[in-house]
Design an enzyme around this catalytic site. Structure first.
Site, PDB file in Angstrom:
ATOM      1  N   ARG A  27       0.827  -1.218   0.000  1.00  0.00           N
ATOM      2  CA  ARG A  27       0.000   0.000   0.000  1.00  0.00           C
ATOM      3  C   ARG A  27       0.854   1.258   0.000  1.00  0.00           C
ATOM      4  O   ARG A  27       0.485   2.269  -0.606  1.00  0.00           O
ATOM      5  CB  ARG A  27      -0.940  -0.033   1.208  1.00  0.00           C
ATOM      6  CG  ARG A  27      -2.070  -1.083   1.044  1.00  0.00           C
ATOM      7  CD  ARG A  27      -2.643  -1.474   2.385  1.00  0.00           C
ATOM      8  NE  ARG A  27      -3.846  -2.294   2.297  1.00  0.00           N
ATOM      9  CZ  ARG A  27      -3.873  -3.620   2.139  1.00  0.00           C
ATOM     10  NH1 ARG A  27      -2.748  -4.287   2.000  1.00  0.00           N
ATOM     11  NH2 ARG A  27      -5.023  -4.267   2.112  1.00  0.00           N
ATOM     12  N   GLY A  95      -0.780 -12.014  -4.787  1.00  0.00           N
ATOM     13  CA  GLY A  95      -2.229 -11.849  -4.910  1.00  0.00           C
ATOM     14  C   GLY A  95      -2.679 -10.457  -4.477  1.00  0.00           C
ATOM     15  O   GLY A  95      -3.485  -9.812  -5.155  1.00  0.00           O
ATOM     16  N   ARG A 123      -5.710 -18.447  -8.925  1.00  0.00           N
ATOM     17  CA  ARG A 123      -6.528 -17.823  -7.871  1.00  0.00           C
ATOM     18  C   ARG A 123      -7.678 -16.995  -8.450  1.00  0.00           C
ATOM     19  O   ARG A 123      -7.564 -16.431  -9.535  1.00  0.00           O
ATOM     20  CB  ARG A 123      -5.629 -16.962  -6.968  1.00  0.00           C
ATOM     21  CG  ARG A 123      -4.587 -17.831  -6.270  1.00  0.00           C
ATOM     22  CD  ARG A 123      -3.718 -17.046  -5.336  1.00  0.00           C
ATOM     23  NE  ARG A 123      -4.481 -16.509  -4.214  1.00  0.00           N
ATOM     24  CZ  ARG A 123      -3.967 -15.702  -3.291  1.00  0.00           C
ATOM     25  NH1 ARG A 123      -2.688 -15.341  -3.376  1.00  0.00           N
ATOM     26  NH2 ARG A 123      -4.713 -15.257  -2.314  1.00  0.00           N
ATOM     27  N   ASP A 320      -4.026 -15.444   7.686  1.00  0.00           N
ATOM     28  CA  ASP A 320      -2.776 -16.000   7.159  1.00  0.00           C
ATOM     29  C   ASP A 320      -2.041 -16.856   8.191  1.00  0.00           C
ATOM     30  O   ASP A 320      -0.973 -17.409   7.892  1.00  0.00           O
ATOM     31  CB  ASP A 320      -1.854 -14.868   6.683  1.00  0.00           C
ATOM     32  CG  ASP A 320      -2.436 -14.174   5.460  1.00  0.00           C
ATOM     33  OD1 ASP A 320      -3.209 -14.807   4.711  1.00  0.00           O
ATOM     34  OD2 ASP A 320      -2.106 -12.985   5.249  1.00  0.00           O
ATOM     35  N   LYS A 347      -6.034 -19.382  -1.095  1.00  0.00           N
ATOM     36  CA  LYS A 347      -4.835 -18.579  -0.815  1.00  0.00           C
ATOM     37  C   LYS A 347      -3.718 -19.018  -1.775  1.00  0.00           C
ATOM     38  O   LYS A 347      -3.993 -19.576  -2.818  1.00  0.00           O
ATOM     39  CB  LYS A 347      -4.448 -18.727   0.656  1.00  0.00           C
ATOM     40  CG  LYS A 347      -5.464 -18.094   1.617  1.00  0.00           C
ATOM     41  CD  LYS A 347      -5.523 -16.591   1.445  1.00  0.00           C
ATOM     42  CE  LYS A 347      -6.561 -15.941   2.335  1.00  0.00           C
ATOM     43  NZ  LYS A 347      -6.743 -14.518   2.005  1.00  0.00           N
ATOM     44  N   ARG A 351      -4.763 -24.055   1.286  1.00  0.00           N
ATOM     45  CA  ARG A 351      -4.038 -24.230   2.558  1.00  0.00           C
ATOM     46  C   ARG A 351      -4.663 -25.277   3.462  1.00  0.00           C
ATOM     47  O   ARG A 351      -3.943 -25.921   4.241  1.00  0.00           O
ATOM     48  CB  ARG A 351      -3.940 -22.893   3.308  1.00  0.00           C
ATOM     49  CG  ARG A 351      -2.857 -22.027   2.741  1.00  0.00           C
ATOM     50  CD  ARG A 351      -2.544 -20.808   3.587  1.00  0.00           C
ATOM     51  NE  ARG A 351      -1.475 -20.073   2.932  1.00  0.00           N
ATOM     52  CZ  ARG A 351      -1.282 -18.768   3.017  1.00  0.00           C
ATOM     53  NH1 ARG A 351      -2.097 -18.032   3.749  1.00  0.00           N
ATOM     54  NH2 ARG A 351      -0.276 -18.206   2.393  1.00  0.00           N
ATOM     55  N   ARG A 395       3.855 -19.605   3.364  1.00  0.00           N
ATOM     56  CA  ARG A 395       3.482 -19.828   4.769  1.00  0.00           C
ATOM     57  C   ARG A 395       3.424 -21.320   5.117  1.00  0.00           C
ATOM     58  O   ARG A 395       3.685 -21.706   6.254  1.00  0.00           O
ATOM     59  CB  ARG A 395       2.172 -19.115   5.098  1.00  0.00           C
ATOM     60  CG  ARG A 395       2.293 -17.608   4.908  1.00  0.00           C
ATOM     61  CD  ARG A 395       1.219 -16.830   5.614  1.00  0.00           C
ATOM     62  NE  ARG A 395       1.049 -15.525   4.992  1.00  0.00           N
ATOM     63  CZ  ARG A 395       1.855 -14.472   5.194  1.00  0.00           C
ATOM     64  NH1 ARG A 395       2.886 -14.566   6.011  1.00  0.00           N
ATOM     65  NH2 ARG A 395       1.630 -13.328   4.586  1.00  0.00           N
TER      66      ARG A 395
HETATM   67  C1  S3P Z   1      -4.274  -9.060   2.514  1.00  0.00           C
HETATM   68  C2  S3P Z   1      -5.507  -9.558   2.807  1.00  0.00           C
HETATM   69  C3  S3P Z   1      -5.771 -10.984   3.052  1.00  0.00           C
HETATM   70  C4  S3P Z   1      -4.488 -11.778   3.306  1.00  0.00           C
HETATM   71  C5  S3P Z   1      -3.395 -11.403   2.370  1.00  0.00           C
HETATM   72  C6  S3P Z   1      -3.070  -9.923   2.471  1.00  0.00           C
HETATM   73  C7  S3P Z   1      -4.117  -7.614   2.263  1.00  0.00           C
HETATM   74  O1  S3P Z   1      -6.446 -11.511   1.917  1.00  0.00           O
HETATM   75  O2  S3P Z   1      -4.746 -13.172   3.206  1.00  0.00           O
HETATM   76  O3  S3P Z   1      -2.218 -12.138   2.666  1.00  0.00           O
HETATM   77  O4  S3P Z   1      -2.974  -7.103   2.280  1.00  0.00           O
HETATM   78  O5  S3P Z   1      -5.151  -6.945   2.053  1.00  0.00           O
HETATM   79  P1  S3P Z   1      -8.061 -11.355   1.778  1.00  0.00           P
HETATM   80  O6  S3P Z   1      -8.386  -9.980   2.097  1.00  0.00           O
HETATM   81  O7  S3P Z   1      -8.392 -11.693   0.362  1.00  0.00           O
HETATM   82  O8  S3P Z   1      -8.605 -12.348   2.755  1.00  0.00           O
END
Ligand code: S3P
Length: 440
Positions: A27, A95, A123, A320, A347, A351, A395
């Site tokens: 971010r 992702g 995904r 996570d 994920k 997982r 992980r």
């Molecule tokens: C994340 C949100 C989570 C998490 C990922 C990081 C983020 O995913 O599993 O590792 O930085 O917004 P989801 O919001 O899809 O659950």
């Protein structure tokens, strides 16, 4: 593929800082690129996923410079200022990076093509594409909403009010980032609260954002087209990475480890609550604030763990952390039941399946349901001795190396490569505390 083997260690001891938070690092680079002026980042995670986002922001026209370890500068283009990338953007395993960038591109009049590794290409992206289409973007993906996909951003975005169908900070964030270059008010309702790093950082950069609790859930309202100002950001240590040395310490009597500067955002610390309920000794010291995010140091001591039932409502705050919680549960006394885990199936790997396979290979009785996991702990570490398939999942790799630190026989993972995505110095840091992890 780098096979790694983890052998039984003594009680680990020392003070370490795990790398920067992955969510906040992505971010910081993105909002820095949309701000006017310079953003200086300290403690950026230099793992593969975040480096992919840095490269993507360059491809979208921002100037992103590394000044030293963890020290980065971003010269922003201003909201609406992203340029069309000249080539396909390869996001590797990331992702979060992909979904958030889809949001950014959706409301710029540019076209971008995204791809990734075999894990990311499997995904689901439709969950993000659907609201972005409502805002005016055209998104064409492979069958099942998979990468590679094209985002054709719109020059005339319209604001939406969107209720999240799944508890996902990534979907929420993609919509809010798309809302930045959209006139009017974009709003998201989340029935179950998820990590709010995007909201906190948007405020830190000067956006007008209102959050209120309603009968439908948490309502987040963003006024579009604000002017974001470049800022200083200190990225806390990632609580999801701290989870590995934390559990490794709990599993050995006599262990005493302090983890510095760990992010303690309330939407991220479900694991600490759960491990404390299990009898884990975890003290939070010196709570403070870093660029709007709460941080503190964690002192962890070896403890006898008891099984617990982990409620479904807690899942978003530790989504996570289930691989490493399952490892702790395998060494605890009794039957640990975890519910509300449907999202674990989509994920970096499935997982639920990966945890169940790995634990079974190490002599643990485990049962994975469609969205639940039951782990039988014997009150002592299991036999170990298995080789665990990591399935491109960092992980899963780290969780099972931690298990090997406690078991009688070594635990091997077939591929340590994926650890680079979030915790590049994992093996050196753990061995520095007393682990015995080596290629083999
Ligand atoms: C994340 C949100 C989570 C998490 C990922 C990081 C983020 O995913 O599993 O590792 O930085 O917004 P989801 O919001 O899809 O659950």
């Amino acid at each position: 593929m780098t096979r790694l083997v983890s052998e039984a260690s003594g009680p680990i001891r020392g003070r370490v800082r795990v790398p920067g938070d992955k969510s906040i690092s992505h971010r910081a680079l993105m909002l820095g690129a949309l701000a006017v002026g310079e953003t200086r980042i300290e403690g950026l995670l230099e793992g593969e996923d975040v480096l992919r986002t840095a490269a993507a922001m360059r491809a979208l026209g921002a100037t992103v410079t590394q000044d030293g370890k963890g020290r980065w500068r971003v010269a922003g283009r201003g909201i609406g200022g992203l340029a069309e990338p000249a080539d396909v953007i390869d996001m590797g395993n990331a992702g979060t990076g992909t979904r958030l960038l889809m949001g950014l591109v959706a409301t710029h009049p540019i076209t971008a093509f995204f791809t990734g590794d075999a894990s990311l290409r499997g995904r689901p992206m439709e969950r993000v594409a659907a609201p972005l289409r409502e805002m005016g973007a055209t998104i064409t993906a492979r069958d099942g909403g998979r990468l590679p996909l094209a985002v054709i951003g719109t020059a005339t975005p319209v604001p939406i009010r969107y209720r999240l169908p799944v508890a996902s900070a990534q979907i929420k964030s993609a919509i809010l980032l798309a809302g930045l270059n959209t006139p009017g008010e974009t709003s998201v309702i989340e029935p179950e609260p998820t990590r709010d790093h995007t909201e906190l950082m948007l405020r830190h950069f000067g956006a007008a954002l209102a959050v209120e609790e309603t009968a439908e859930g948490r309502l987040i309202r963003l006024q579009g087209q604000p002017e974001l100002a470049g800022r200083a950001i200190a990225v806390p240590a990632d609580p999801s990475s701290a989870a590995f040395p934390l559990v490794a310490a709990l599993l050995r009597e006599g262990a005493d480890v302090t983890l510095s500067d760990v992010g303690l955002n309330p939407h991220r610390i479900g694991l600490i609550a759960t491990l404390r309920e299990m009898g884990g000794s975890i003290e939070i010291l010196d709570r403070r604030d870093a660029a709007g995010e709460p941080v503190g140091d964690l002192r962890v001591r070896g403890s006898r763990l008891q099984a617990v039932e982990v409620p479904a409502a807690r899942a978003p705050s530790m989504i996570d952390e289930y691989p490493i919680l399952a490892v702790a549960a395998a060494c605890a006394e009794g039957r640990t039941v975890m519910r509300g885990l449907g999202e674990l199936r989509v994920k970096e790997s499935d997982r639920l399946a990966a945890i169940a396979r790995g634990l079974a290979a190490c002599g643990v009785t485990v049962e994975a349901g469609t969205d639940s996991l039951v782990v039988e702990g014997a009150g002592a570490a299991p036999r170990g001795g298995g080789t665990v398939e990591t399935a491109l999942d960092h992980r899963i790799a780290m969780a099972f190396l931690v298990l090997g630190m406690a078991t009688e026989k070594p635990v091997a993972i077939d591929d340590g490569g994926p650890i680079e995505t979030s915790f590049p110095d994992f093996v050196a840091l753990m061995n520095g505390l007393g682990a015995r992890i080596a290629a083999g």
